[in-house]
Design a protein around this motif. Structure first.
Motif, mmCIF file in Angstrom:
data_model
loop_
_atom_site.group_PDB
_atom_site.id
_atom_site.type_symbol
_atom_site.label_atom_id
_atom_site.label_comp_id
_atom_site.label_asym_id
_atom_site.label_seq_id
_atom_site.Cartn_x
_atom_site.Cartn_y
_atom_site.Cartn_z
ATOM 1 N N TYR A 160 -60.210 74.118 36.057
ATOM 2 C CA TYR A 160 -61.348 74.208 36.964
ATOM 3 C C TYR A 160 -62.638 73.845 36.235
ATOM 4 C CZ TYR A 160 -64.277 75.958 40.712
ATOM 5 O OH TYR A 160 -65.188 76.056 41.732
ATOM 6 N N LEU A 207 -65.819 74.469 36.796
ATOM 7 C CA LEU A 207 -66.965 75.387 36.845
ATOM 8 C C LEU A 207 -68.252 74.674 37.218
ATOM 9 C CD1 LEU A 207 -66.260 77.514 33.639
ATOM 10 C CD2 LEU A 207 -65.738 78.097 36.010
ATOM 11 N N GLU A 236 -70.037 77.285 30.288
ATOM 12 C CA GLU A 236 -68.586 77.418 30.399
ATOM 13 C C GLU A 236 -68.028 78.291 29.276
ATOM 14 O OE1 GLU A 236 -67.266 73.405 30.436
ATOM 15 O OE2 GLU A 236 -68.084 72.981 32.422
ATOM 16 N N VAL A 258 -68.668 81.973 30.170
ATOM 17 C CA VAL A 258 -67.719 82.419 31.188
ATOM 18 C C VAL A 258 -66.355 82.675 30.557
ATOM 19 C CG1 VAL A 258 -66.476 81.717 33.273
ATOM 20 C CG2 VAL A 258 -68.925 81.295 33.092
ATOM 21 N N ALA A 259 -65.937 81.808 29.642
ATOM 22 C CA ALA A 259 -64.642 81.995 28.987
ATOM 23 C C ALA A 259 -64.623 83.291 28.166
ATOM 24 C CB ALA A 259 -64.335 80.791 28.097
ATOM 25 N N TRP A 260 -65.724 83.587 27.423
ATOM 26 C CA TRP A 260 -65.788 84.825 26.646
ATOM 27 C C TRP A 260 -65.784 86.044 27.567
ATOM 28 C CZ3 TRP A 260 -64.730 85.982 21.908
ATOM 29 C CH2 TRP A 260 -64.831 85.016 20.910
ATOM 30 N N LEU A 261 -66.494 85.964 28.687
ATOM 31 C CA LEU A 261 -66.528 87.096 29.623
ATOM 32 C C LEU A 261 -65.136 87.386 30.169
ATOM 33 C CD1 LEU A 261 -68.143 89.182 31.238
ATOM 34 C CD2 LEU A 261 -68.564 87.397 32.953
ATOM 35 N N VAL A 262 -64.427 86.349 30.566
ATOM 36 C CA VAL A 262 -63.067 86.541 31.078
ATOM 37 C C VAL A 262 -62.165 87.113 29.996
ATOM 38 C CG1 VAL A 262 -61.030 85.327 31.976
ATOM 39 C CG2 VAL A 262 -63.307 84.744 32.824
ATOM 40 N N THR A 263 -62.325 86.631 28.758
ATOM 41 C CA THR A 263 -61.500 87.133 27.654
ATOM 42 C C THR A 263 -61.774 88.607 27.379
ATOM 43 O OG1 THR A 263 -61.490 84.924 26.654
ATOM 44 C CG2 THR A 263 -60.888 86.771 25.237
ATOM 45 N N VAL A 322 -62.908 90.887 29.480
ATOM 46 C CA VAL A 322 -62.344 91.687 30.578
ATOM 47 C C VAL A 322 -60.849 91.871 30.393
ATOM 48 C CG1 VAL A 322 -61.889 91.708 33.057
ATOM 49 C CG2 VAL A 322 -64.156 91.081 32.219
ATOM 50 N N LEU A 323 -60.168 90.805 30.000
ATOM 51 C CA LEU A 323 -58.726 90.902 29.776
ATOM 52 C C LEU A 323 -58.407 91.827 28.598
ATOM 53 C CD1 LEU A 323 -57.653 87.175 30.348
ATOM 54 C CD2 LEU A 323 -57.313 89.121 31.879
#
Length: 258
Positions: free
Chosen positions: A223, A225, A233, A236-241, A243-244
């Motif tokens: 995607y 973005l 980008e 966003v990738a660090w934020l998703v990481t 959270v996981l």
């Protein structure tokens, strides 16, 4: 007097009137059939164009395209400008604003747009005609786009914010004809590129390259973005990481406490 001659004369007059002007022409040759206009409107569409114009355009642009306080003059804008504004749905405008946005679907059908184009061009003046771009060279189009279009529309054609609330819109929904029309008429803050600056062949190259940008709008690698750039980008990738990771730690903690 014998009534038969009168009946014969009446029958002859009826046939003559029923035949119309063609029977009165020398040798019985019918009058020529009107040919379609340059915009593609069918013969007899002039009345339809006039009706559509009076109902949808005259209140702002004047009954003869002379303009008013609510809208500019349309005399001499050319067929390409009228077709661009109508086919992109920017006109008729919903409200008065300096840069009407593109609509997902135009208000009028292609036949109605052709009739309106003929109506507006009948007010007089010149202006660019509707272009018909053909296949161009992709590499030359890329170089032309980088030099003339990317500074405002971005290198990917995603558009950008300009000054005083104006924007350079994304090019993904523009058809080849609309791209060529915009080049020739310069809508909004966009400069005009006449044939002395960009030849028809170069316009073909540009429309070909913009078509490639449309086909590559969605990246096959994931995607995009909105193509915000590597910094956004990456965040966003660090934020998703994170959270996981938090979710995994909590899950492991609950499992260890059992």
């Amino acid at each position: 007097m014998d009534p038969r001659p009168r009946r014969v004369l009446a029958l002859g007059a009826t046939l003559l009137l029923g035949a119309g002007p063609a029977a009165l022409a020398p040798g019985g040759t019918p009058s020529p059939t009107p040919t379609p206009s340059a915009s593609g409107a069918a013969p007899g569409a002039a009345d339809r164009g006039a009706q559509l114009y009076l109902a949808n355009c005259a209140s702002c642009h004047g009954r003869q395209g002379e303009g008013s306080q609510r809208g500019p003059s349309l005399i001499g804008v050319g067929a390409a400008s009228v077709d661009f504004q109508l086919s992109t749905g920017r006109m008729p405008a919903v409200q008065t604003e300096p840069q009407p946005p593109r609509r997902s679907r135009p208000v009028f059908s292609p036949e109605e747009i052709a009739a309106l184009v003929d109506q507006v061009t009948s007010f007089g003046g010149g202006g660019p005609q509707i272009p018909h771009p053909a296949g161009g060279d992709l590499n030359r189009g890329r170089d032309l786009f980088a030099a003339n279009c990317a500074p405002c529309h971005s290198a990917t054609g995603a558009g950008a914010v300009l000054t005083n609330g104006w924007t350079a819109p994304p090019l993904y929904d523009a058809t080849p004809v609309q791209v060529a029309e915009a080049i020739r008429v310069g809508p909004g803050l966009m400069p005009v590129f006449p044939s002395q600056v960009l030849t028809d062949a170069q316009v073909n190259d540009l429309t070909t390259y913009v078509g490639r940008l449309r086909s590559e709008r969605l990246d096959r690698g994931g995607y995009p973005l909105g193509r915000l750039g590597p910094l956004a980008e990456g965040l966003v990738a660090w934020l998703v990481t994170l959270v996981l990771l938090v979710g995994a730690i909590r899950w492991l903690g609950r499992r260890a406490g059992q």
